[in-house]
Design an enzyme around this catalytic site. Structure first.
Site, PDB file in Angstrom:
ATOM      1  N   TYR A 101       0.863  -1.185   0.000  1.00 52.48           N
ATOM      2  CA  TYR A 101       0.000   0.000   0.000  1.00 52.48           C
ATOM      3  C   TYR A 101       0.902   1.238   0.000  1.00 52.48           C
ATOM      4  O   TYR A 101       1.844   1.311   0.785  1.00 52.48           O
ATOM      5  CB  TYR A 101      -0.882   0.009   1.262  1.00 52.48           C
ATOM      6  CG  TYR A 101      -1.610   1.321   1.451  1.00 52.48           C
ATOM      7  CD1 TYR A 101      -2.896   1.502   0.958  1.00 52.48           C
ATOM      8  CD2 TYR A 101      -0.989   2.398   2.093  1.00 52.48           C
ATOM      9  CE1 TYR A 101      -3.545   2.709   1.100  1.00 52.48           C
ATOM     10  CE2 TYR A 101      -1.637   3.616   2.231  1.00 52.48           C
ATOM     11  CZ  TYR A 101      -2.911   3.768   1.731  1.00 52.48           C
ATOM     12  OH  TYR A 101      -3.551   4.965   1.860  1.00 52.48           O
ATOM     13  N   GLU A 189      -3.672   7.313  -3.859  1.00 54.26           N
ATOM     14  CA  GLU A 189      -3.469   6.027  -3.203  1.00 54.26           C
ATOM     15  C   GLU A 189      -3.299   4.915  -4.233  1.00 54.26           C
ATOM     16  O   GLU A 189      -3.990   4.899  -5.246  1.00 54.26           O
ATOM     17  CB  GLU A 189      -4.731   5.756  -2.370  1.00 54.26           C
ATOM     18  CG  GLU A 189      -4.628   4.643  -1.390  1.00 54.26           C
ATOM     19  CD  GLU A 189      -5.962   4.467  -0.655  1.00 54.26           C
ATOM     20  OE1 GLU A 189      -6.169   5.118   0.382  1.00 54.26           O
ATOM     21  OE2 GLU A 189      -6.787   3.684  -1.145  1.00 54.26           O
TER      22      GLU A 189
END
Ligand code: GDP
Ligand code: MN
Length: 382
Positions: A101, A189
């Site tokens: 991530y 993101e």
């Protein structure tokens, strides 16, 4: 404003972040043609602006044309958490060994942007944040200096990213921060940032939210917004009606005037154990037709089980609002969902007199109104 995955991927790819080969399709033959061009296996991914599409059945990996047809047929047109799927992204399937991530967002508590890296990618990062906050390495950034290269390396190191890909992950993180700044992002993101067996990193998903107030200086992104909005019928409707509207995932519909008042109502719905279905601000001086349009908006949301109206009269007059509510509801043989109304401020007493209690439930206080609407919604769910 949220970009679709395919739009965010275009923005990321233009900036040099590796993304899989992909093409957009809106019908089954289009999916097959795209898959043939890219080469099997491919991932077929619903283009709707909600997270957790994988779990909800909006993403399928397919190995051949038969599977592609079947998956495309299922996903196109499906209702995914209340969103109609009109388009899918057909994408080269990535064979991965790890899912990371990386993300940039504003840390309002710290008053600074924060870069985040985790080796626990591929799952909802909010879940990771709750269950294992140490698994997310954070590095705050001073916006006047930007992200120093050592900060990117430190975040990647702190997260425990494999050294074989550390340099590439740092570079993706730096690029992501540059995009966040230069494109007026509120969130950027990549989850997951996939790591392959031969130590390549590739953005398998992409999220980019843009500060709407900056769209005047982001003409390219403003164009994307028109395209993005067309994906969701309700958001499109809100544009037509000129409402500030945000669709949420609960079942208590909310209509109010003034952003602060609507936010308060949302918080109260949450406080009393309900879940807000939307944010809808009808604005100041709301006349009868705007009230009718607002009701039309929440009634056309299938997720909505009850509606709470919270109006504080200033320029907006309580009697006008009450007339609007009556007129809008009189058109129905049967009211589609129970409506609770609370009026305060200018002409609230006249408004209360006018409201037809055969059509709506009237409450004196905000707390009572919200509680009642939450109860109605719970009854429908039960
Ligand atoms: P989200 O669920 O809406 O965040 O959608 P993502 O694009 O993040 O996909 C969710 C999950 O689907 C990923 O974490 C992967 O496990 C899987 N997935 C997505 N694309 C691919 C792919 O190309 N190859 C493989 N093997 N899995 C994929
Ligand atoms: Mn994802």
């Amino acid at each position: 404003m949220k970009l679709h995955e395919y739009q965010a991927k275009d923005v990321f790819a233009d900036a040099g972040i590796p993304t899989p080969a992909s093409a957009l399709a809106s019908d089954v033959d289009g999916v097959v043609a795209a898959a043939e061009e890219i080469g099997y296996p491919v991932a077929i991914k619903a283009q709707v602006q909600v997270g957790g599409r994988g779990k909800a059945g909006g993403i399928e990996l397919v190995d051949d044309e038969d599977e592609a047809r079947e998956a495309a047929d299922t996903i196109l047109g499906m209702d995914l958490k209340g969103y109609h799927v009109g388009q899918v992204l057909v994408e080269e399937a990535v064979d991965f060994t790890d899912e990371l991530y990386v993300g940039i967002t504003m840390d309002r508590g710290a008053g600074k942007p924060v870069a985040m890296v985790s080796t626990k990618g591929g799952v909802d990062i909010e879940e990771v944040a709750e269950e294992d906050p140490d698994a997310i390495a954070q590095e705050h950034i001073d916006p006047s200096f930007g992200m120093h290269p050592y900060q990117a390396r430190k975040a990647v190191y702190d997260a425990g990213v494999d050294s074989a890909v550390a340099r590439d992950v740092s570079s993706v993180l730096t690029t992501l921060y540059d995009l966040w700044t230069s494109r007026d992002g509120s969130d950027a993101e990549i989850n997951p940032l996939m790591v392959t067996a031969d130590d390549e990193v590739i953005a398998a998903d992409a999220v980019m939210n843009i500060d709407e107030d900056a769209l005047f200086r982001q003409p390219e992104l403003a164009e994307m917004e028109e395209e993005a909005a067309s994906g969701d019928e309700l958001e499109q409707k809100a544009d037509e009606y000129d409402f500030d509207y945000v669709r949420l995932e609960g079942n208590t519909g909310i209509i109010g005037n003034g952003a602060g008042l609507v936010m308060t109502t949302l918080d109260l719905v949450d406080h009393y154990g309900g879940e807000p279905a939307n944010f809808l601000d009808v604005g100041g001086g709301a006349k009868a037709d705007r009230i009718a349009n607002a009701l039309d908006m929440v009634f056309s949301d299938d997720n909505v089980d009850s509606v709470v109206f919270n109006i504080f009269g200033g320029i907006t007059r309580g009697d006008e609002v009450a007339k609007g509510i009556n007129e809008a509801l009189e058109q129905f043989d049967e009211i589609p969902k129970p409506v609770v109304v609370r009026l305060a401020g200018t002409n609230w007493e006249e408004g209360m007199e006018i409201l037809n209690e055969d059509l709506v439930t009237v409450e004196q206080t905000l707390e009572d109104a919200v509680q009642r609407a939450v109860e109605y919604a719970a009854e429908v769910e039960a």
